[in-house]
Design a protein around this motif. Structure first.
Motif, PDB file in Angstrom:
ATOM      1  N   GLY A  52      33.916 105.052  90.455  1.00  8.28           N
ATOM      2  CA  GLY A  52      32.981 105.323  91.536  1.00  8.28           C
ATOM      3  C   GLY A  52      31.858 104.317  91.562  1.00  8.28           C
ATOM      4  O   GLY A  52      31.756 103.439  90.709  1.00  8.28           O
ATOM      5  N   ALA A  53      30.991 104.457  92.518  1.00  4.19           N
ATOM      6  CA  ALA A  53      29.936 103.474  92.767  1.00  4.19           C
ATOM      7  C   ALA A  53      28.753 103.597  91.815  1.00  4.19           C
ATOM      8  O   ALA A  53      27.977 102.670  91.687  1.00  4.19           O
ATOM      9  CB  ALA A  53      29.448 103.620  94.206  1.00  4.19           C
ATOM     10  N   ALA A  54      28.583 104.706  91.158  1.00  3.73           N
ATOM     11  CA  ALA A  54      27.419 104.904  90.299  1.00  3.73           C
ATOM     12  C   ALA A  54      27.519 104.072  89.021  1.00  3.73           C
ATOM     13  O   ALA A  54      28.605 103.704  88.583  1.00  3.73           O
ATOM     14  CB  ALA A  54      27.270 106.382  89.961  1.00  3.73           C
ATOM     15  N   THR A  55      26.381 103.793  88.424  1.00  9.02           N
ATOM     16  CA  THR A  55      26.353 102.990  87.204  1.00  9.02           C
ATOM     17  C   THR A  55      26.605 103.815  85.959  1.00  9.02           C
ATOM     18  O   THR A  55      26.996 103.279  84.937  1.00  9.02           O
ATOM     19  CB  THR A  55      24.997 102.267  87.070  1.00  9.02           C
ATOM     20  N   GLY A  66      34.607 115.771  91.893  1.00  7.08           N
ATOM     21  CA  GLY A  66      35.540 116.287  92.892  1.00  7.08           C
ATOM     22  C   GLY A  66      36.491 115.236  93.431  1.00  7.08           C
ATOM     23  O   GLY A  66      37.256 115.512  94.353  1.00  7.08           O
ATOM     24  N   LEU A  67      36.466 114.024  92.858  1.00  8.83           N
ATOM     25  CA  LEU A  67      37.270 112.925  93.398  1.00  8.83           C
ATOM     26  C   LEU A  67      38.512 112.620  92.562  1.00  8.83           C
ATOM     27  O   LEU A  67      38.473 112.666  91.331  1.00  8.83           O
ATOM     28  CB  LEU A  67      36.427 111.645  93.455  1.00  8.83           C
ATOM     29  N   ILE A  68      39.580 112.279  93.266  1.00 13.20           N
ATOM     30  CA  ILE A  68      40.754 111.648  92.651  1.00 13.20           C
ATOM     31  C   ILE A  68      40.803 110.235  93.226  1.00 13.20           C
ATOM     32  O   ILE A  68      40.792 110.053  94.442  1.00 13.20           O
ATOM     33  CB  ILE A  68      42.063 112.394  92.970  1.00 13.20           C
ATOM     34  N   GLY A 103      31.470 108.893 100.936  1.00 10.65           N
ATOM     35  CA  GLY A 103      31.104 107.753 101.760  1.00 10.65           C
ATOM     36  C   GLY A 103      30.716 106.518 100.963  1.00 10.65           C
ATOM     37  O   GLY A 103      29.918 105.711 101.435  1.00 10.65           O
ATOM     38  N   ASP A 104      31.292 106.346  99.780  1.00 13.91           N
ATOM     39  CA  ASP A 104      30.925 105.221  98.912  1.00 13.91           C
ATOM     40  C   ASP A 104      31.882 104.038  98.965  1.00 13.91           C
ATOM     41  O   ASP A 104      31.637 103.029  98.320  1.00 13.91           O
ATOM     42  CB  ASP A 104      30.831 105.694  97.461  1.00 13.91           C
ATOM     43  N   SER A 105      32.997 104.146  99.684  1.00  8.81           N
ATOM     44  CA  SER A 105      33.948 103.019  99.668  1.00  8.81           C
ATOM     45  C   SER A 105      34.381 102.635 101.087  1.00  8.81           C
ATOM     46  O   SER A 105      33.847 101.706 101.662  1.00  8.81           O
ATOM     47  CB  SER A 105      35.145 103.322  98.762  1.00  8.81           C
ATOM     48  N   THR A 106      35.324 103.349 101.660  1.00 10.24           N
ATOM     49  CA  THR A 106      35.872 102.975 102.963  1.00 10.24           C
ATOM     50  C   THR A 106      35.347 103.825 104.118  1.00 10.24           C
ATOM     51  O   THR A 106      35.668 103.563 105.264  1.00 10.24           O
ATOM     52  CB  THR A 106      37.407 103.055 102.942  1.00 10.24           C
ATOM     53  N   GLN A 136      41.246 101.959  96.204  1.00  9.75           N
ATOM     54  CA  GLN A 136      39.827 101.800  96.521  1.00  9.75           C
ATOM     55  C   GLN A 136      39.251 102.967  97.317  1.00  9.75           C
ATOM     56  O   GLN A 136      38.051 103.000  97.575  1.00  9.75           O
ATOM     57  CB  GLN A 136      39.575 100.476  97.267  1.00  9.75           C
ATOM     58  N   THR A 137      40.092 103.939  97.696  1.00 15.31           N
ATOM     59  CA  THR A 137      39.630 105.069  98.514  1.00 15.31           C
ATOM     60  C   THR A 137      39.928 106.393  97.808  1.00 15.31           C
ATOM     61  O   THR A 137      41.072 106.841  97.770  1.00 15.31           O
ATOM     62  CB  THR A 137      40.322 105.057  99.893  1.00 15.31           C
TER      63      THR A 137
END
Length: 173
Positions: A52-55, A66-68, A103-106, A136-137
């Motif tokens: 993911g986008a977080a550091t 909640g993401l795959i 809403g962090d990628s595509t 990437q999504t």
């Protein structure tokens, strides 16, 4: 045929109740623990807290849990099982799959929204959809309980499973 699989499970009896919070789209992104849960399976690390986008790494129950993140490009079969506790307030329930729900990628892209009216007792549903997926999504399972006047209700969620099976060798003509 090659298939890459991620299978996630969350159970209120094991990890405690999940606080239902509604995003701007009126849905709750269902969260899944990272530790090995009974029946969870993720050898391709599609549910990795470092993605993911977080550091910093994600921690259950933050939104990124909640993401795959699909491990391959391919034809994805998404499936879910959702158990809501018996509750007299909701007049309807909804579930949907979302590409990039944070809403962090595509960009946010919902698909396969389904809704149903309550039955006697708890609400037990399965939900299946097929679509192309890409590394990437990320994809997520979002749910909602609605009351009179379409008011969102924090009805108690008891159990959820979310699975992605990717056919990695899609034939092209």
């Amino acid at each position: 045929m090659g298939i890459a699989i991620c299978s996630l499970k969350w159970d209120a009896a094991r990890t405690g109740r999940q606080k239902i919070t509604y995003d701007r789209d009126g849905y709750h992104l269902v969260r899944f623990p990272y530790e090995d849960a009974e029946e969870s399976y993720d050898p391709w690390h599609m549910h990795d807290p470092g993605k993911g986008a977080a550091t910093s790494p994600s921690r259950f129950p933050d939104a990124r849990s909640g993401l795959i993140w699909p491990s391959h490009d391919g034809w994805g079969t998404l499936s879910a099982m959702i158990f809501w506790e018996a509750d007299s307030r909701p007049t309807g329930y909804r579930a949907r799959y979302v590409r990039d729900p944070l809403g962090d990628s595509t960009g946010y892209d919902s698909t396969a929204t389904t809704d149903w009216g309550p039955t006697k007792g708890g609400q037990y549903r399965t939900h299946v959809w097929h679509m192309f997926v890409h590394p990437q999504t990320p994809v997520g399972l979002k749910i909602s309980a609605r009351g009179a006047g379409d008011v969102k209700i924090a009805a108690p969620l008891l159990f959820a499973e979310f699975k992605l099976a990717i056919q990695t060798d899609v034939v092209t003509p």
